[in-house]
Scaffold this motif. Structure first.
Motif, PDB file in Angstrom:
ATOM      1  N   TRP A 122      37.655 -15.534 -45.377  1.00 42.87           N
ATOM      2  CA  TRP A 122      38.717 -15.848 -46.353  1.00 42.87           C
ATOM      3  C   TRP A 122      38.152 -15.842 -47.774  1.00 42.87           C
ATOM      4  CZ3 TRP A 122      43.915 -16.650 -45.464  1.00 42.87           C
ATOM      5  CH2 TRP A 122      44.306 -16.736 -44.122  1.00 42.87           C
ATOM      6  N   ARG A 123      38.975 -15.370 -48.689  1.00 44.35           N
ATOM      7  CA  ARG A 123      38.621 -15.417 -50.107  1.00 44.35           C
ATOM      8  C   ARG A 123      39.779 -16.013 -50.898  1.00 44.35           C
ATOM      9  NH1 ARG A 123      36.014  -9.364 -51.164  1.00 44.35           N
ATOM     10  NH2 ARG A 123      34.247  -9.575 -49.712  1.00 44.35           N
ATOM     11  N   THR A 153      43.150 -14.159 -49.500  1.00 49.24           N
ATOM     12  CA  THR A 153      43.041 -12.918 -48.727  1.00 49.24           C
ATOM     13  C   THR A 153      42.107 -13.152 -47.547  1.00 49.24           C
ATOM     14  OG1 THR A 153      41.214 -12.147 -50.140  1.00 49.24           O
ATOM     15  CG2 THR A 153      43.447 -11.445 -50.727  1.00 49.24           C
ATOM     16  N   CYS A 154      42.414 -12.491 -46.438  1.00 52.21           N
ATOM     17  CA  CYS A 154      41.530 -12.570 -45.282  1.00 52.21           C
ATOM     18  C   CYS A 154      41.015 -11.172 -44.962  1.00 52.21           C
ATOM     19  CB  CYS A 154      42.240 -13.190 -44.079  1.00 52.21           C
ATOM     20  SG  CYS A 154      43.786 -12.386 -43.592  1.00 52.21           S
ATOM     21  N   HIS A 155      39.727 -11.092 -44.580  1.00 56.30           N
ATOM     22  CA  HIS A 155      39.045  -9.807 -44.406  1.00 56.30           C
ATOM     23  C   HIS A 155      38.267  -9.796 -43.090  1.00 56.30           C
ATOM     24  CE1 HIS A 155      39.524  -9.039 -48.832  1.00 56.30           C
ATOM     25  NE2 HIS A 155      39.535 -10.365 -48.829  1.00 56.30           N
ATOM     26  N   SER A 194      36.965  -5.153 -45.044  1.00 56.00           N
ATOM     27  CA  SER A 194      38.297  -4.562 -45.122  1.00 56.00           C
ATOM     28  C   SER A 194      39.373  -5.647 -45.110  1.00 56.00           C
ATOM     29  CB  SER A 194      38.512  -3.604 -43.952  1.00 56.00           C
ATOM     30  OG  SER A 194      38.363  -4.281 -42.716  1.00 56.00           O
ATOM     31  N   LEU A 195      40.417  -5.424 -45.903  1.00 55.26           N
ATOM     32  CA  LEU A 195      41.496  -6.409 -46.048  1.00 55.26           C
ATOM     33  C   LEU A 195      42.391  -6.404 -44.812  1.00 55.26           C
ATOM     34  CD1 LEU A 195      43.083  -8.396 -47.916  1.00 55.26           C
ATOM     35  CD2 LEU A 195      44.391  -6.400 -48.705  1.00 55.26           C
ATOM     36  N   ASN A 198      45.015  -9.261 -44.473  1.00 56.05           N
ATOM     37  CA  ASN A 198      46.284  -9.845 -44.904  1.00 56.05           C
ATOM     38  C   ASN A 198      46.057 -10.596 -46.218  1.00 56.05           C
ATOM     39  OD1 ASN A 198      48.955 -10.562 -44.881  1.00 56.05           O
ATOM     40  ND2 ASN A 198      48.914 -11.507 -42.844  1.00 56.05           N
ATOM     41  N   HIS A 199      47.140 -10.957 -46.869  1.00 55.76           N
ATOM     42  CA  HIS A 199      47.023 -11.733 -48.106  1.00 55.76           C
ATOM     43  C   HIS A 199      48.268 -12.583 -48.302  1.00 55.76           C
ATOM     44  CE1 HIS A 199      49.614  -8.528 -49.664  1.00 55.76           C
ATOM     45  NE2 HIS A 199      49.906  -9.340 -50.675  1.00 55.76           N
ATOM     46  N   CYS A 212      46.079 -15.641 -40.811  1.00 55.42           N
ATOM     47  CA  CYS A 212      45.751 -14.244 -41.103  1.00 55.42           C
ATOM     48  C   CYS A 212      46.398 -13.301 -40.092  1.00 55.42           C
ATOM     49  CB  CYS A 212      44.233 -14.057 -41.081  1.00 55.42           C
ATOM     50  SG  CYS A 212      43.694 -12.380 -41.490  1.00 55.42           S
ATOM     51  N   ASN A 235      54.822 -12.226 -48.629  1.00 54.27           N
ATOM     52  CA  ASN A 235      53.434 -12.570 -48.988  1.00 54.27           C
ATOM     53  C   ASN A 235      53.331 -13.502 -50.192  1.00 54.27           C
ATOM     54  OD1 ASN A 235      53.183  -9.403 -47.933  1.00 54.27           O
ATOM     55  ND2 ASN A 235      51.658 -10.810 -47.080  1.00 54.27           N
TER      56      ASN A 235
END
Length: 357
Positions: free
Chosen positions: A66-67, A94-96, A101-102, A104-105, A47, A30
């Motif tokens: 995405w953040r 990070t993708c939610h 809810s998370l 992946n990152h 993601c 990661n």
């Protein structure tokens, strides 16, 4: 003609994008390192696996948000394009799901082209970025560095091993991110980062101090900043090249004899790991000196070899003695000086005062 001009511009744009990033690789799970050359470019992230997999799972990928560093981005879906410009583009991506809810990152670290000037660490007086020392031949050593005051960061990865034809060592870190292990078919190293983040202590678990050291040790240190810049620094050495004994302990036996002992941290038996000692005698004191052993001019300097009891008869007029040690069998570093102010001079003064009284 206009079509030709547009085609040329589009061709140049695609060429620039293809050249930046220069390359990319996974530093740790990661954590992605992207090497850039300063021009505009893009780095794709995914993601739900690869971008191709994401397009086949429209029901799952369309709702992905995405953040970047916690801030919601406009891009949606499985694929995300990191915009690269100069040294910018690094961050925690990070993708939610739509419910927040998370999923992946990926931490993206930016490494500038090697032709660029280094910024994170600064060179020491020896014109090196890493300073490595060993107190003995037991397989332990320490490497330290100096942060650039404007770029203080933290250790991102430690790679340690023996240089050989074997594949690179596989390195991992514990949950505290302070203790590292690097293993290969040729070596097994354990390292720890000090609490201040400017030194590592390592040990070769397979090292035998009584055998000839055939393969050099290599240390590669990846450091990163809060701005997601990363750089790597490397050093290669034999333990014999970096060994530096600790200071010796001096004491006064009588009015004409001093003695000292091998450092307690030095390898034994001393007959197999002998030290050479340098002795400097001083007839004058050095008031206000930070280090009398280096700031005063000795009246006499000698080299001696001892493997057992280290005793030496000093000159009658000597007021102070300094002693340091180095490996007798290789051209390694000297220890720091040990200083002893002789008490017999004070006794002689008292005797003269008693006679005058």
């Amino acid at each position: 003609m206009k079509f030709f001009t547009c085609s040329v511009i589009m061709s140049v744009f695609l060429q620039v994008c293809s050249q930046n990033p220069l390359r990319y690789w996974t530093l740790l799970p990661n954590i992605l390192v992207v090497e850039v050359n300063g021009s505009l470019g893009q780095q794709p992230l995914s993601c739900l696996g690869s971008p191709q997999e994401g397009t086949r799972k429209d029901d799952k990928s369309q709702g992905i948000i995405w953040r970047k560093n916690g801030v919601v981005e406009e891009q949606r879906g499985n694929s995300y394009l990191v915009q690269l410009e100069e040294s910018l583009g690094g961050g925690n991506y990070t993708c939610h799901r739509e419910d927040g809810s998370l999923v992946n990152h990926t931490v993206v670290l930016i490494q500038e082209d090697q032709t660029e000037r280094r910024k994170i660490l600064v060179k020491t007086d020896q014109e090196d970025y890493l300073t490595c020392l060993a107190q003995n031949y037991n397989g332990e050593f320490h490497c330290s560095w100096t942060w650039n005051r404007n770029r203080v960061g933290k250790v991102a990865l430690i790679q340690v091993g023996r240089i050989s034809n074997d594949s690179d060592a596989q390195c991992s870190v514990d949950v505290s991110t302070q203790r590292w292990t690097c293993s290969s078919g040729q070596s097994n190293f354990s390292c720890s980062v000090d609490e201040h983040g400017h030194r590592i202590s390592c040990r070769d678990e397979q090292h035998c101090p009584y055998a000839e050291e055939i393969q050099q040790i290599y240390v590669t240190l990846y450091v990163r900043t809060e701005q997601f810049l990363v750089e790597n620094y490397s050093k290669q050495f034999y333990l014999a090249e970096i060994v530096k004994p600790d200071m010796v302990r001096i004491s006064e036996v009588n009015t004409s004899m001093i003695e000292w002992s091998y450092p307690s941290s030095w390898s034994s038996p001393y007959s197999y790991f002998p030290l050479t000692f340098q002795i400097s005698q001083f007839r004058r004191g050095c008031k206000g000196c930070d280090n009398p052993c280096t700031e005063s001019k000795p009246a006499k300097t000698l080299m001696v070899h001892f493997t057992d009891v280290c005793q030496f008869k000093v000159k009658h007029k000597a007021k102070a003695v300094c002693v340091r040690a180095k490996d007798a069998l290789c051209n390694s570093q000297w220890s720091e000086w040990s200083h002893l102010r002789l008490r017999r001079n004070n006794k002689n003064k008292h005797r003269q005062n008693d006679k005058q009284g």
